[in-house]
Structure formats: C-alpha cells, structure tokens
Design a protein around this motif. Structure first.
Motif: not given
Length: 818
Positions: A156-182
């Motif tokens: 809920a806290q993270t989502w509230a932050s996303i909504k609060r900062h994406s009102v006038d201009q779009a937020a960009t979500i980048v999802i990156s896949g990684v293959s190890d824990n580093t």
C-alpha cells in the motif's frame, strides 16, 4: 538500519534513492519484503562500496535479450483512478535464464525513483466458490499467456507513492530480468508507462454476481441457471478503494435483474421475478443504507393491457429525476414469445443469446401509475429497444431495427453464440425527444447507425457530450465480438475505444462525474470480470484497468452500474417481497399437484403477509372453491376484485367465479354475472374462460342461444389445446350447429381431445366409428373407444357397449356381457 515488513506480497526489496542519488544494495529475502527509507548522504556513501547500481535499460547488452520482457498489465499508457487499491503487475520473460527481476519506477516530476527486486511469482487462480462448481462448467484455468506471467503487487505504501508522483506526468516502469543474486547480469528488459488521474471514480458500483451453471430442464430445455440454484445469485457493491466488494443482496428465491439508478442516486429500479416466474414485475425504491423492496414497491407491468401486452426482457431505465421509467414492451398486438430471439447453450462461457426482434418503447409515470407508448418510438414496423435518458431527461437514445419474427419455419437452432443460424438483426442508434411523453421524430445518430453492424446498448455521458455503445455483428450486448465505441451525441465518426479487450466488451456505465467507464469483459476468464477506463474531456479513453477482488474466480460479474452515493450509502438490500413470492410459489405448486388441502395454509399465510395482493386472494379463493368451501371462496374472489376493480384481473379467478355464479355456489345464481366474468377471462385469451363463454352461448344462459358465437369461442379454446373445447367443437361440426356439418372435421377435433385422454371424446369417437361418420365404419374400433370411455366412468359408453354385445357388432353376441 530501520526496516518495515510488508506482508502478503511477492518477495521483493524496495529501495528509494537518497539525496546523493546513490542506491543502497538490495537485501533479498525468501519470505518477506523490505522497504528502505531514503538515506542521508553519509549513509549512502558508506554503502556505496558494497552496492552495485542496477543496470539501466541502456546497459542491457544488445541482441535477443533486449526488450525480451512483455509487460501484459498494466498496458502502456494506462491511467489509474487515484483511490484504487494496488494492482498486480504482469509480465512475461522470453529469456529462461532470468531468475529474479528488478523493477525500476521513475517519475517525471523529479521525485526519487523506486527500485524493487522480486522473485516474480507465477500468476494463480483466485478463490473458488465450491457452491458454483457443477458438471455443466469448468473451473477457471490459466491461459498459456497467463501461465507464463510473472507477478508483483506493490504494498500500500509503495503504491501510494507511485500514484502520488504520477499524477501530472506518466511514471515509467522498467522491468529487468537477472540471472544471479549479484544483480550484475541483466538478461532481459521491458517497459511500460502509467499515470494517475486527478479525477476520482467517486462512486461505488453495483453488480450482479452470477454463477455460470447452465442446466437442462423438462423436455431437454437448457436453462441459464436451474431454479434451485437461483439463490446463489449475489448483488455486490464495489468501492474500488477497498480490496474486496461487499455482498448487499443474496439468497433471493427468485431472480432479480437489470438495475438502474436515477442520476442523483436516490432511486433504484430493478427487475424482480415474481411468483411462478412472472417476468412482468419491476421494483422502484428509494436508495438508503438499508434499502427495502416491499410488495407495494413493485409495479406489475402486465396488469394494463392497453399499451403493450408484455414487457420484453430487460434494460428498463429510471429517468434522471427518478419520476419515469423507460422500457420495451411487445406492443398491443403481440405476445412475448413472438417478440424476442432467445437461445440457451450448455456452454457456460457464453450460455445465452437474447435480443428483441419486435417491440415498442413505453414510459411509466410514477406519479400517475400509468404507462404509455412513446410516439415516434412505437412503430410496429421496427423493434425499438435499449432506451436510455439524456442527463437532463429531454431526449432518449435507443436502438432500432426492422421488425421481424424471432424464428422462421425450418430454421436450424443455433449451436453456440454467433452461430450463423441465429436470427440476424443489426440495430442502429436513434435519438428522439421525450417532450413530456409526447415523443417526436426519431433521427439516426451518424456513426452509430446503418453501418452494416449491430449498434446497441447506448449510454450517454453525464455531461451529455458522448455516447458509448456496443458494436457487434449480430444481436446485442454480451457477444464474443462485442466492442465499445464512442461517438458525439450529435453524431459523427465513432471511434473504437482503446480500452477494448480481446473478448466481449459490454455492460458499461458512466461514473457520476463522467470521467470513468466501468464495463464487463471475458478477456482474462470465461467468468466475466469488471474493468475501468478513463475518458477525458475530448472523449479519449485509456487501456483497461482490471478491478481485482470483485468476486470468486468461478463467478461472473455482470451488469456493473455506478450509483451516485457514498461508499457506505448502500449496506444491504432486503426484499421482503421475495419472501412473499416464495410462499405464493409453494402454494401454487401444491395446488397444481392436486394437493388442494395442503395448499390452503400456504395461501392463508400469503394473504396474511399481503392482504392487498390480488394473486394471494385469488389463489386462496380457488383453493377453497376446489375444496368445496364456496362461501369463503366467494369472499376472497370479491376481495381480489375490490383491490383492483379497473384491472383486467386474473383470468383464471374470473372463470372460477363465473362458474360459481352459473351454478349458484356460494353466491346467488346469476347468468348475466357469469357471462360477464367468462367474457373477461376469454378476452384475455384464457382457454377455459373461452370454453365456458362458448357454453353460455350454446346453452342460451344469460344470453340468446347462438351456435355461431359458441363455435367461435370453442374454436379459440380448442386451438390452444383445451380438450373440453375440442369435444364441444367436434360435436357442433357433427351436428352442423353454428358451422357447416363436417364429419371429418368432427372426427379430427374429437381425436385431438381423445389424445389428451378426454373420456367424452372417447365416447363420441366410438359413435362415429360405429356409424362410419367422418371415418371408415369399424365396429372393432368403435368397441375399443367405448371400452376406454367406460373404463373412465362414462355411463353412456357402458350402454353403447351393452348394445354392441346384444347385437353382436364387432364382438361375439353375448347377453351376459351386455
């Protein structure tokens, strides 16, 4: 370092950049998620030596790894309501070596980005309602795409932050896949944008929560839902700021359907099936936290036959002020079965096709209790349906097509939705002034008419600027190919809406502020689900937003409708009227089963619950009549007539009361009164009433003897399959009374009655075979018919048998058997 545990979500670490724009290393846990607060410059520098910056999208090596992630939800450009709960992000990664995913959310307003590391759990089927599992449906399963999806649900806290900062201009979500824990080896990447609207949804949604359980009833007839499963239907109110919807109505013994509200949210109109599956009832009630539908709140559409004989199906609409109701009726010359095409399928995914092929628009005035046709939308050459009000109530938008019979002789039954064997009909949208009920000239809406497609189910935006409607190849509403289009109320070029999903888009409704549209779709599951789209001032909409947690995964969300109230403005809907209907149904069933004595206490209970209900009074009167209590029967018949003296009333009750006046049972014998009651029943098409009226004319009781009129009324009842009338008509043909003498016709009608095990018909057929009138003379056949009649207590048949044995006709002569 302080941290906060976020329960109930995927295993992630969420990090927020500090003032130094340096990133703290993520701590990955197998059982929980950690959210780190912003750090001071000192803290960030201390961590810098042991932390690696997550690679940006540009740092991913070129080749097949780049862009190998597909973000399925939210779609790029999605706009979320400010009050909605956290969504579940979905993505597919074609790189099988990815074992974890970094999610970076950046904001155009300069706010600190959010970084998440997640194990990306696979998508799962939600909660199952075991009551709705049957042999006629299947449990929901993941599609191949869904089975490949990974998920992340922000707390809920993270989502509230996303909504609060994406009102006038779009937020960009980048999802990156990684293959190890580093986190050093990025093997895949995908991106999407989202924003949050300043426009709240601002109102809850009432929807019909329906089990998809088709059943096969008597005669192999497929039903959308078995009568004993109707109680599984729920009505839910959904406040999107909460994670779950709330059941406000359940365990109804009869079906309720197709609700609408006045613009101010103060009045609810809803179909309520009455006793004996009566589809002609409509409840109009004030909306309160504890809303109650009483029997006195229910309008019985079919008591007034002057305008339309029967209401067609669905989609009555309460006017913006709540004073009027607009709906579709069959018209004065039509019966309901001849006005709509309906086919039910065993396939639970699309289990019913239903649309009117004839009908007129009528309006009901709550202040006068009268309904009447809307001139200009009452043309019998067309079917006029789906009528909705403009926001100010000044005009109506409706769907129209050339009228046609719902079925033609030799037509093959449709096997599935959109089968070419369906009766084909394409509607166009029209606009007509209401003009205080005087109507006007209908005008086609350019862009939504005469375009080779079926344009239907219009909804006008609250500001009166736009019409959103369904377009499909045939019929209307919940078709596999149905899509949403938007057009100016003045007409123009209709635009296909961006929110359309891959399968079935319909049942839409505008939010009171006009900025959101809710609709139903089957794109994620055959069990219909609910979605939102944002519509701006220029009529531009956004990708569909899935409303999660609306119901169990094996139940369907139908007819979502915004109601202009606070979320707590509707807590529960009670329907004491339905409790009364349950008692009436039980009493009626017992009476139909011949259990007259057992039905009496049920009818008495119904009368005590609703003393002013005509059905209850007449039902009790009929049961008392059949029980031989004529005095009490007369009392209740008269009470029923006094309740609604101007109504056509119950044709069956009029027939029984007519018999009482004819025979002097419980009342003084009065042939004129009996004749009047029989006529009232006969003119409503009630076959026994038509037969009794024919008897009065044939016997000259209360009227001059007139065989022609007797034959006319017998004919009407006989054509409905009423056996006594078939016998009477057969005798008139045999004797040439009121009709030309015709032995063949006589034999034909008598045989129809005999096929229904009418003993008198057996006797008369025996006579015709004995004499060879209308049939080939056959003493053996005559003997068989006489025997059947005699076995059923017809004394005259016994006499005829005796005579045949004495004469030795068709049997060896036997004086002892005679």
């Amino acid at each position: 370092m302080h941290n906060r545990r976020a329960e109930g979500h995927n295993c992630v670490a969420v990090l927020v950049l500090g003032p130094s724009a340096l990133l703290i290393a993520a701590v990955i846990s197998s059982c929980c998620a950690y959210v780190y607060p912003a750090l001071t410059t000192q803290h960030a520098l201390a961590a810098e030596s042991s932390a690696q910056l997550p690679p940006s999208e540009d740092s991913v090596s070129s080749g097949s790894a780049a862009r190998s992630i597909t973000v399925d939800y939210p779609e790029d450009g999605s706009i979320f309501p400010p009050e909605i709960t956290p969504p579940t992000f979905l993505w597919r990664d074609s790189n099988k070596s990815a074992s974890k995913w970094q999610i970076e959310i950046t904001f155009a307003d300069g706010s600190l980005p959010i970084h998440v590391i997640t194990a990306g759990k696979r998508m799962r089927i939600g909660e199952i309602d075991p009551r709705c599992v049957s042999d006629s449906n299947k449990l929901p399963t993941l599609t191949p795409q869904q089975a490949a999806d990974h998920t992340w649900t922000p707390d809920a806290q993270t989502w509230a932050s996303i909504k609060r900062h994406s009102v006038d201009q779009a937020a960009t979500i980048v999802i990156s896949g990684v293959s190890d824990n580093t986190l050093a080896s990025t093997v895949s990447v995908g991106r999407a944008t989202l924003s949050t609207s300043r426009d709240p949804v601002g109102a809850p949604i009432l929807d019909l929560d329906f089990p998809l359980m088709p059943s096969t009833g008597e005669g192999g007839v497929v039903q959308p839902l078995a009568p004993d499963a109707v109680h599984l239907i729920n009505w839910r109110l959904r406040d999107i700021s909460q994670s779950q919807s709330r059941v406000v109505l359940h365990d109804m013994p009869t079906c309720a359907n197709c609700h609408s509200f006045s613009a101010d949210g103060k009045t609810l109109g809803i179909d309520v099936d009455g006793p004996r599956n009566d589809k002609g009832l409509y409840a109009i009630v004030p909306v309160r936290p504890q809303t109650t539908i009483r029997n006195e709140d229910v309008v019985a559409w079919n008591t007034d036959q002057t305008a339309g004989k029967s209401r067609v199906g669905f989609m009555s609409q309460v006017s913006p002020t709540g004073r009027y109701v607009l709906t579709t009726f069959a018209g004065p010359e039509r019966d309901l079965p001849g006005t709509y095409y309906v086919t039910n399928f065993k396939d639970y995914r699309f289990l019913q096709v239903f649309y009117p092929t004839r009908g007129i628009l009528e309006w009901y005035d709550r202040t006068t209790g009268r309904r009447q046709p809307l001139p200009g939308a009452d043309d019998p050459r067309y079917v006029q349906t789906d009528g909705v009000w403009s926001p100010d109530g000044s005009y109506i938008v409706f769907a129209r097509a050339e009228a046609r019979d719902p079925y033609v002789r030799g037509q093959k039954p449709a096997r599935y939705a959109n089968d070419e064997n369906e009766t084909q009909i394409q509607y166009s949208l029209y606009r007509i002034p209401f003009n205080g009920g005087k109507g006007g000239t209908p005008e086609p809406i350019a862009g939504a008419s005469l375009n080779g497609m079926s344009n239907n189910f219009p909804k006008v935006s609250p500001d009166g600027r736009w019409i959103v409607f369904v377009k499909c190849r045939n019929g209307q509403l919940m078709r596999p190919d149905s899509e949403l289009y938007i057009v100016s109320t003045a007409g123009g070029v209709a635009r296909r809406m961006r929110c359309n999903t891959s399968l079935m888009n319909s049942w839409h409704s505008f939010s009171p502020n006009g900025r959101w549209l809710v609709f139903s779709s089957k794109s994620r599951s055959p069990y219909t689900q609910m979605y939102l789209t944002h519509i701006d001032a220029q009529g531009n909409d956004s990708p569909a937003i899935y409303i999660e947690g609306s119901t169990a995964a094996n139940r369907a969300v139908n007819i979502p409708e915004f109601v202009n109230i606070a979320a707590e403005g509707l807590q529960r809907i009670d329907v004491p009227a339905a409790d009364f209907y349950r008692v009436v149904d039980q009493a009626s069933m017992l009476l139909e089963q011949g259990k007259t004595v057992a039905s009496l206490p049920e009818w008495e209970k119904a009368v005590s619950m609703q003393p002013d209900d005509v059905r209850a009074q007449n039902g009790l009167a009929i049961a008392q009549y059949l029980d031989g209590n004529f005095d009490q029967a007369a009392v209740h018949f008269k009470q029923a007539d006094q309740i609604s003296p101007s109504s056509p009333g119950d044709a069956r009750a009029h027939s029984y009361l007519g018999l009482m006046y004819r025979e002097g049972q419980g009342v003084k014998r009065d042939y004129a009164q009996a004749l009047n009651l029989f006529r009232r029943a006969a003119e409503r098409g009630y076959a026994p009433g038509q037969y009794y009226l024919g008897e009065m004319y044939g016997e000259g009781k209360g009227v001059l003897c007139d065989y022609e009129l007797a034959a006319s009324w017998y004919q009407r009842a006989a054509e409905q399959g009423y056996a006594d009338a078939q016998v009477a008509l057969g005798i008139l043909y045999r004797e040439g009374q009121g009709v030309p003498q015709d032995y063949a016709q006589a034999a034909d009608w008598l045989r129809k009655a005999a096929d229904q095990r009418n003993a008198q018909a057996d006797l008369y057929l025996g006579q015709m075979y004995e004499t060879g009138q209308g049939v080939e003379q056959d003493s053996a056949q005559a003997l068989q018919w006489y025997q059947k009649a005699a076995d059923n207590g017809v004394v005259a048949a016994e006499d005829q048998l005796g005579a045949m044995y004495i004469k030795g006709e068709g049997v060896p002569q036997s004086y002892s058997l005679a």
